[in-house]
Scaffold this active site. Structure first.
Site, PDB file in Angstrom:
ATOM      1  N   SER A  98      46.407 -58.793 -33.056  1.00 43.21           N
ATOM      2  CA  SER A  98      45.324 -58.593 -33.984  1.00 43.21           C
ATOM      3  C   SER A  98      44.414 -59.805 -34.172  1.00 43.21           C
ATOM      4  CB  SER A  98      45.903 -58.179 -35.331  1.00 43.21           C
ATOM      5  OG  SER A  98      46.726 -59.201 -35.860  1.00 43.21           O
TER       6      SER A  98
ATOM      7  N   SER B 157      50.663 -61.120 -32.504  1.00 44.80           N
ATOM      8  CA  SER B 157      49.209 -61.190 -32.713  1.00 44.80           C
ATOM      9  C   SER B 157      48.546 -62.537 -32.484  1.00 44.80           C
ATOM     10  CB  SER B 157      48.864 -60.703 -34.112  1.00 44.80           C
ATOM     11  OG  SER B 157      48.862 -59.292 -34.124  1.00 44.80           O
TER      12      SER B 157
ATOM     13  N   LYS C 135      41.314 -66.801 -39.152  1.00 44.34           N
ATOM     14  CA  LYS C 135      41.487 -65.351 -39.119  1.00 44.34           C
ATOM     15  C   LYS C 135      41.291 -64.795 -40.532  1.00 44.34           C
ATOM     16  CE  LYS C 135      44.829 -61.802 -37.652  1.00 44.34           C
ATOM     17  NZ  LYS C 135      46.181 -61.549 -37.135  1.00 44.34           N
TER      18      LYS C 135
HETATM   19  N1  GLN Z   1      50.492 -55.303 -32.171  1.00 47.69           N
HETATM   20  C1  GLN Z   1      51.428 -55.454 -33.233  1.00 47.69           C
HETATM   21  C2  GLN Z   1      51.149 -54.456 -34.335  1.00 47.69           C
HETATM   22  O1  GLN Z   1      50.234 -53.735 -34.172  1.00 47.69           O
HETATM   23  C3  GLN Z   1      51.432 -56.864 -33.743  1.00 47.69           C
HETATM   24  C4  GLN Z   1      50.542 -57.132 -34.896  1.00 47.69           C
HETATM   25  C5  GLN Z   1      50.681 -58.525 -35.423  1.00 47.69           C
HETATM   26  O2  GLN Z   1      51.381 -59.355 -34.865  1.00 47.69           O
HETATM   27  N2  GLN Z   1      50.019 -58.761 -36.542  1.00 47.69           N
HETATM   28  O3  GLN Z   1      51.811 -54.388 -35.324  1.00 47.69           O
END
Ligand code: GLN
Length: 484
Positions: A159, A183, A84
């Site tokens: 994400s 994420s 990532k």
């Molecule tokens: N969807 C969550 C956010 O937008 C989780 C993001 C993450 O885990 N990096 O913050």
């Protein structure tokens, strides 16, 4: 693809040791697969941002030399893996899905990168994500959304959407993701792969670009539970360069996968049913629970009375921490710098041009909840709510060895469908944020389909009890044969 090369870590390592193929040829094969999945006609997955073929080939040659000499191969020998793009690799562009870091080259390797290369993995390249890992769909990437391999009109989740998409489309066998509020697990659920959130402090975050420091984790996305266990075995362990990384012994997760104790108690979170949960997702998950009960698991009902507060709590804590962490992107030290007459103007113009809309929203929200006069009403309250949620979880774990919920209330949605409604996007994190807030381990495993799209089943465990989380996931995987 998998007709010619094995598709598990164990089988690749065995094939290399027996001289059935070379790591160099395997790497070449995966780069062909990347080119095919990124070809415009496909339509393009738009998952890969930067390839590091030379580096992967040097690694492959190292592995091949060991195999030729008949030496024992390291645990992840030849594993074709994606990273990532929030994790630093020395000499490689690390964009975080942001214009701010579009041309930023990381000067050092994250600890997880060093560990993976020592273990023989081939790091094929960097993959797309929501900007600075803020989002649930990969649509917040400055480099365009990634498509879900199961249905290219839909998001892969986020994400870590690029990480899930490349594992699902076969252009990598595994990927690293990061999880601050879901994420790793949510995109794994949307793409039909396995995603593991380790305990907070289990895996070093040295070299991970920080989003919410009390919530950030690194973990693997894989096709099988066995591969997740093998990757965790390599990634886990203390790191003197990360003070939050715990000195707790690392068990041999993969060796213990089959050893599920009899009478295993699985707590079903009663507040997880209803609300915004899609009825077909619910039916799929309930079927899975029936089968687990049939396989000898003791299914009990548990309660998390503060579950309803978890999203508000998360979006206060995470944005507060993000507003502090992202202050470093000011045009002076990293990435983009706008031309301006004065220092103040340079800061403003750089941040205006470098950050996308969602990142700006988070910085504004986070600065607001920390500001004097609002701190007590929001930030302090959120810390209290976080403690209540952790207490709920402790109580639930007095009744059960593991907790289970759907990973997400719905399946992969259409690209564009939710982007203009941030609240709707945030609400879908209901089942994933509690584990991050409490720092406990969790996994999402494919559990079937709803209207033809993958559904994820989430197991959460006690701190540092990844072993049982993986054992339950493996048990489920062995019961569940995906539709042909
Ligand atoms: N969807 C969550 C956010 O937008 C989780 C993001 C993450 O885990 N990096 O913050």
């Amino acid at each position: 693809m998998s007709d010619t090369y094995p598709a598990t870590i164990a089988a690749i390592r065995a094939g290399l040791a027996q001289g059935e193929f070379t790591a160099r040829a395997l790497a070449g094969h995966y780069y062909e697969r990347i080119a095919a999945t990124e070809a415009p006609a496909a339509p393009a997955a738009n998952a890969w941002l930067t390839l590091c073929r030379e580096r992967a080939e040097v690694q492959a040659d190292r592995v091949d030399a060991l195999a030729r000499q008949g030496q024992p191969l390291p645990p992840l020998a030849g594993l074709p893996l994606a990273v990532k793009d929030v994790i630093s690799m020395r000499g490689v562009r690390t964009t975080c899905g942001s214009r701010m870091l579009e041309h930023y080259i990381a000067p050092y390797d994250a600890t997880v990168i060093e560990k993976l290369e020592t273990a023989g993995a081939l790091l094929l390249g960097k993959v797309n994500c929501d900007e600075f890992a803020m989002g649930s769909s990969t649509e917040n990437s400055a480099f365009g959304p990634t498509r879900n391999p199961r249905d290219p009109s839909r998001v892969p989740g986020g994400s870590s959407g690029g990480s899930a998409a490349v594992v699902a489309n076969g252009s990598a066998l595994a990927a690293l993701g990061s999880d601050t509020g879901g994420s790793i697990r949510q995109p794994a659920a949307f793409c039909g792969v396995v995603g593991l959130l380790p305990t907070y402090g289990r895996v070093s975050r040295y070299g991970l670009v920080a989003f919410g420091s009390s919530l950030d984790h690194i973990g693997p996305l894989t096709r099988s539970v066995d591969d997740a266990a093998r990757l965790l075995g390599v990634l886990a362990g203390p790191d003197p360069r990360d003070a939050t990384c715990a000195d707790v012994p690392v068990p041999d997760y993969a060796a213990q996968l089959a050893a599920l104790p009899a009478g295993f108690r699985i707590g079903v979170v009663k507040e997880a049913w209803g609300g915004g949960l899609d009825s077909q997702v619910e039916a799929t998950v309930r079927r899975a629970l029936d089968r687990l009960a049939g396989a000898g698991c003791d299914i009990v009902e548990v309660s998390l009375p503060h579950l309803h507060a978890s999203i508000a709590t998360y979006y206060i804590v995470a944005t507060a921490e993000a507003s502090a962490n992202l202050a470093r992107f000011d045009g002076v030290r990293y990435g983009l710098r706008a031309e301006a007459e004065s220092l103040g103007e340079m800061y403003r113009k750089t941040r205006e041009a470098g950050f996308g809309a969602e990142v700006k929203r988070r910085i504004l929200l986070g600065t607001y909840v920390l500001s004097s006069g609002y701190y007590d009403a929001y930030y302090r309250k959120a810390q209290l709510a976080r403690a209540l949620l952790a207490r709920d979880l402790d109580r639930a774990f007095a009744q059960a060895d593991l907790l289970v919920t759907p990973t997400t209330p719905g399946t992969a949605f259409k690209i564009g469908e939710r982007i203009s409604n941030p609240l709707e996007m945030y609400l879908a994190d209901i089942y994933t944020v509690p584990a991050d807030l409490a720092g406990i381990p969790a996994i999402s495993v494919p559990c079937g389909e709803a209207a033809g799209l993958p559904v994820g089943l989430q197991f959460m465990g006690r701190h540092f009890d990844e072993t049982r989380v993986l054992q339950a996931a493996r048990l489920w995987e062995s019961l569940h044969t995906p539709p042909a």
